[in-house]
Design a protein around this motif. Structure first.
Motif, PDB file in Angstrom:
ATOM      1  N   LEU A 166     -68.463 -18.049  27.084  1.00 38.08           N
ATOM      2  CA  LEU A 166     -68.046 -16.375  27.075  1.00 38.08           C
ATOM      3  C   LEU A 166     -68.298 -16.083  25.895  1.00 38.08           C
ATOM      4  N   CYS A 167     -68.589 -14.495  26.008  1.00 39.89           N
ATOM      5  CA  CYS A 167     -68.774 -13.916  24.732  1.00 39.89           C
ATOM      6  C   CYS A 167     -67.959 -12.346  24.765  1.00 39.89           C
ATOM      7  N   TRP A 168     -67.298 -12.176  23.750  1.00 44.10           N
ATOM      8  CA  TRP A 168     -66.900 -10.865  23.756  1.00 44.10           C
ATOM      9  C   TRP A 168     -67.655  -9.542  23.518  1.00 44.10           C
ATOM     10  N   ASP A 169     -67.778  -8.874  24.584  1.00 49.44           N
ATOM     11  CA  ASP A 169     -68.872  -7.780  24.660  1.00 49.44           C
ATOM     12  C   ASP A 169     -68.216  -6.655  25.326  1.00 49.44           C
ATOM     13  N   ASP A 170     -68.143  -5.291  24.843  1.00 45.66           N
ATOM     14  CA  ASP A 170     -67.763  -4.336  25.315  1.00 45.66           C
ATOM     15  C   ASP A 170     -66.259  -4.159  25.808  1.00 45.66           C
TER      16      ASP A 170
END
Length: 336
Positions: A166-170
């Motif tokens: 998972l990646c933190w984006d927007d």
């Protein structure tokens, strides 16, 4: 295309042009024809693509045997239990464990080894015949043979379960997927809509990525449904926080970043484990957490004369060193 051939193309096409990192990891490791554990791995240890603590030093198995012997006296005074090793590989841990177990007059109870790799099975079978232990195809079968009463242990098992990235984006978590671009696998950000029980950073920063293991959570709930009494010891890469590390191993070479995506099916892939998740998942199942400590502390606590032996045994010293393997691995004991 450095993907171990073109066999992944159809899976990417069937996935709408992209697959998740977890799907990639599952295919690269466990595809029945092209996966690393089915078609590529030759051995574990110095002769293989990667080494484990158990293949580097027999004292590691000795420490686990000491732990198991103590717990057997506490939980199974009638010796009505089995010893079950998960992810037994080529059987080296079984051999060092049973050597120490018999030396210290451990009861003559079944030792059951389980491993999914068809490539390693001949080596495991040969060692089983030589040392004297049993092999089962899966954990439910082993637990059935033990009437649900067992001491279960593993070393570097969880990190090979397919992990979701998972990646933190927007201001939201997105899932990392992979697509084909110019004949190579490249990352693509996908929506993340599933509800999963896994810890995430409270205040993530933009672009921060983590790996979570819901596949292991599902495995715990299904495969251990018939475990009724005993202890489970889990030793693996990781920490008590969301994991951010992933790597591959090929010919003892550690590979990171985009190198993980190359030569799919020809190299091992592992992701660090969040032991806080493992502990919480066990407690949700009604298990008691006995300890969570570093591998170095575990060896110090369960290996006789550990500190003095480490001074003259460089490999054992490495396994205990808090700035090396002793701190990079954690040990978790849970009781049912």
């Amino acid at each position: 295309m450095e993907m171990g051939g073109f066999w992944l193309e159809k899976y990417i096409a069937e996935g709408g042009g992209a697959i998740t990192f977890a799907q990639f990891m599952a295919l690269a490791l466990y595809h029945p024809e092209h996966g690393y554990y089915a078609a590529q791995i030759d051995d574990v240890g110095r002769a293989g693509d990667f080494s484990t603590s158990a293949t580097l030093c027999p004292a590691f198995g000795e420490a686990i045997a000491s732990w198991a012997l103590a717990r057997s006296h506490e939980d199974f005074p009638m010796n009505d239990f089995a010893l079950i090793e998960l992810g037994a590989g080529n059987g080296q841990l079984a051999e060092s464990f049973l050597t120490a177990w018999r030396k210290n007059n451990g009861p003559a109870v079944p030792y059951i080894a389980i491993d999914v790799s068809t490539r390693l099975r001949p080596m495991l079978a040969a060692r089983a015949e030589q040392v004297g232990f049993l092999i089962q195809d899966n954990l439910p079968a082993a637990l059935a043979a033990a009437n649900g009463r067992a001491l279960i242990f593993s070393n570097e098992l969880v990190d090979a379960f397919p992990a979701r990235q998972l990646c933190w984006d927007d201001n939201d978590w997105r899932e990392v997927g992979l697509c084909l671009e110019g004949g190579a696998l490249v990352e693509e950000i996908l929506p993340f809509t599933d509800a999963v029980d896994a810890e995430a950073p409270a205040e993530p920063r933009s672009g921060q990525c983590i790996f979570i293991h819901p596949s292991y959570h599902e495995w715990l709930r299904s495969e251990l449904a018939h475990w009724h009494h005993g202890r489970m010891l889990t030793i693996d890469y990781g920490a008590a926080r969301p994991a951010a590390e992933c790597r591959a191993y090929l010919g003892q070479e550690r590979r990171e970043g985009s190198e993980v995506y190359k030569q799919a099916g020809q190299q091992d892939i592992t992701c660090d484990v969040n032991f806080a998740d493992l502990q919480r998942w066990g407690e949700q199942l009604g298990w008691q957490t006995i300890f969570r400590e570093t591998q170095g502390d575990f060896l110090e606590n369960w290996l006789s004369d550990a500190a003095s032996r480490a001074k003259i045994d460089a490999v054992l010293g490495f396994l205990m060193n808090p700035f090396a393997a002793g701190g990079a691995f954690l040990a978790l004991e849970q009781r049912r």
